[in-house]
Design an enzyme around this catalytic site. Structure first.
Site, PDB file in Angstrom:
ATOM      1  CB  SER A  38      16.462 -79.022 -19.604  1.00  0.00           C
ATOM      2  OG  SER A  38      15.712 -78.792 -20.773  1.00  0.00           O
ATOM      3  CG  HIS A  59      11.520 -82.991 -19.964  1.00  0.00           C
ATOM      4  ND1 HIS A  59      11.559 -82.581 -21.275  1.00  0.00           N
ATOM      5  CD2 HIS A  59      11.927 -81.925 -19.227  1.00  0.00           C
ATOM      6  CE1 HIS A  59      11.969 -81.326 -21.333  1.00  0.00           C
ATOM      7  NE2 HIS A  59      12.206 -80.906 -20.109  1.00  0.00           N
ATOM      8  CD  GLU A  83      12.551 -82.257 -25.909  1.00  0.00           C
ATOM      9  OE1 GLU A  83      12.272 -81.966 -27.085  1.00  0.00           O
ATOM     10  OE2 GLU A  83      12.618 -81.408 -24.999  1.00  0.00           O
ATOM     11  CD  GLU A 105       8.818 -81.442 -23.637  1.00  0.00           C
ATOM     12  OE1 GLU A 105       9.154 -82.060 -24.666  1.00  0.00           O
ATOM     13  OE2 GLU A 105       9.316 -80.337 -23.308  1.00  0.00           O
ATOM     14  CG  ASP A 165      16.270 -80.999 -27.014  1.00  0.00           C
ATOM     15  OD1 ASP A 165      17.515 -80.835 -26.964  1.00  0.00           O
ATOM     16  OD2 ASP A 165      15.461 -80.312 -26.364  1.00  0.00           O
ATOM     17  CD  GLU A 211      15.919 -78.535 -29.156  1.00  0.00           C
ATOM     18  OE1 GLU A 211      15.000 -78.975 -29.877  1.00  0.00           O
ATOM     19  OE2 GLU A 211      15.708 -78.063 -28.035  1.00  0.00           O
ATOM     20  CG  ASP A 270      16.498 -75.121 -26.240  1.00  0.00           C
ATOM     21  OD1 ASP A 270      16.234 -73.951 -25.939  1.00  0.00           O
ATOM     22  OD2 ASP A 270      16.017 -76.084 -25.602  1.00  0.00           O
ATOM     23  CE  LYS A 330      12.633 -74.560 -25.233  1.00  0.00           C
ATOM     24  NZ  LYS A 330      13.758 -75.143 -24.446  1.00  0.00           N
ATOM     25  CG  HIS A 344       6.411 -77.688 -25.969  1.00  0.00           C
ATOM     26  ND1 HIS A 344       5.824 -78.859 -25.580  1.00  0.00           N
ATOM     27  CD2 HIS A 344       7.655 -78.042 -26.387  1.00  0.00           C
ATOM     28  CE1 HIS A 344       6.660 -79.865 -25.732  1.00  0.00           C
ATOM     29  NE2 HIS A 344       7.780 -79.405 -26.239  1.00  0.00           N
ATOM     30  CE  LYS A 366      11.534 -78.960 -28.257  1.00  0.00           C
ATOM     31  NZ  LYS A 366      12.864 -79.379 -27.795  1.00  0.00           N
TER      32      LYS A 366
END
Ligand code: PGA
Ligand code: ZN
Length: 415
Positions: free
Chosen positions: A40, A157, A166, A209, A244, A284, A312, A337, A365, A388
């Site tokens: 993403s 994901h 998430e 994840e 997230d 997030e 993010d 990141k 990550h 994270k």
């Protein structure tokens, strides 16, 4: 001390996609680094160069590998590697584009990380100690981070209808990192039992994840499951929840499509309701990367509720975008990141800028990870207290927990 050899090859990430591994050499000493990859991805991220040919469905990275082995190696071999800033600035100027699109951010970052590791190795220092020196943190400011463990995966994901990407647990009440890891793993296993009971064994398959990906459709279902797991594991009050949304992924034509289409204002109100209902400490990307008005609106409300709004895709770890967000009060936290920006030096600058503004920084990550544990060291070095790293499941995630468990033995305090 000068780099004597630089070499890159194509290896695989946790999704079976090719990525760049770089070796930096000083005489017989070799340091390696592997670049992670997102699914993403934010539209303002530095460019991940992929070949777009038939190999690996267009995803091979042989061009980026070749850029390291030719253009970059030609210039960097013979360069002093103890000066990370000079190396990174040189890489940026060698590329010459704003998004590192010429050489590829994956080529540049692989070199930048490998060079930092080589410097630490040659100086006989742990990587986090060296990164701390680069950041000017000072040993007394090193901290073991709280792991934010993504135990229910949705969005890009996972294969469920859950739009929110998430659902994480954060063991804020742990006293050590080892205890934090244990709390995450125990709650994860209790959750597995609850998911199996309610949705059947196939629902305990995991997403990118390492979190479970049951066939849920609303955030409330996920939050109820997690709340029940925390309680059953005996950690009520000591484990909080983080989300997230990765909302850029379900935004189109001015509307957010969850169970039904939401206007930006309706989504602000929806988030506030969730924040009131559940022990959520951070949220997030609650909106699309360009929906800055909604970010500002929610951040003002969340501040009063002591909930951190993290950017993010909004910030893409880019100091210019972070500064703009600080000025406009768009959020109160940075998701850091390294591959979004493309060099170690710029990632550290991004973190320092955010910290200076009083924001929280959460090192992160990517959904496509590898055995490289660079981010574990970076989080400790920055003293930012948050990382994270996915669920404590699958080695691409677990290796970060394990690296942190080892660093903890150097008597670094938690949080
Ligand atoms: P990504 O997801 O690595 O697929 O971008 C992680 C995140 O959005 O935080
Ligand atoms: Zn995100």
């Amino acid at each position: 001390m000068k780099i004597t050899k630089l070499y890159a090859r194509q290896v695989l990430d946790s999704r079976g996609n090719p990525t760049v591994e770089v070796e930096a050499w000083f005489n017989h000493i070799r340091a390696t680094a592997i670049v992670p990859s997102g699914a993403s991805t934010g539209k303002y991220e530095a460019l991940e160069l992929r070949d777009g040919k038939k190999d690996y469905g267009g995803k091979s990275v042989l061009k980026a590998v070749d850029h390291v082995n030719t253009t970059i190696a030609k210039r960097l071999v013979g360069m002093e590697f103890l000066d990370q800033k000079a190396i990174d600035e040189f890489l940026i100027s060698l590329d010459g584009t704003k998004n590192k699109g010429k050489l590829g951010a994956n080529a540049i970052l692989g070199v930048s990380m490998a060079v930092a590791r080589l410097a630490a190795k040659v100086r006989h220092e742990e990587l986090y100690v060296y990164l701390g020196e680069l950041a000017g943190t000072g040993k007394k400011n090193f901290r073991m981070p709280i792991p934010f463990a993504n135990i229910i995966n949705g969005g890009k994901h996972a294969g469920s209808s859950l739009k929110i990407q998430e659902f994480m647990i954060a063991p804020v009440g742990a006293r050590t990192f080892a205890q934090a890891a244990q709390m995450c793993a125990e709650t994860y296993h209790v959750l597995k039992g609850l998911v199996e009971e309610k949705y059947g064994k196939s629902a305990t398959n995991v997403g990118d994840e390492g979190g479970f990906a049951p066939q849920l459709s609303t955030p409330e279902e996920a939050l109820e499951l997690i709340t029940a797991a925390i309680k059953k594991a005996g950690y009520r009050g000591r484990i909080k929840i983080a989300i997230d949304a990765a909302a850029s992924e379900f935004y189109a034509n001015g509307l957010y499509t969850l169970d039904r289409p939401y206007t930006p204002q309706e989504l602000v109100e929806y988030w506030v309701r969730l924040l009131k209902q559940y022990p959520i400490i951070s949220l997030e990307d609650p909106f699309d990367q360009d929906d800055v008005d909604s970010f500002a609106r929610l951040t003002a409300i969340a501040g009063k509720m002591k909930v951190i709004i993290i950017g993010d895709d909004l910030l893409v770890s880019n100091p210019e975008r972070i500064q703009a967000a600080i000025d406009k009060r768009l959020c109160t936290g940075l998701l850091l990141k390294v591959n979004q920006i493309g060099t170690v030096t710029e990632a550290i600058s991004a973190a320092k800028l955010a910290q200076l503004a009083g924001w929280i920084v959460m090192v992160s990550h990517r959904s496509g990870e590898t055995e490289d544990t660079f981010i574990a060291d970076l989080a400790v070095a920055l003293g930012c207290g948050k990382i994270k790293i996915g669920a404590p499941c699958r080695t691409d995630r677990v290796c970060k927990y394990n690296r942190l468990l080892r660093i903890q033995d150097d008597k670094i305090p938690y949080k």
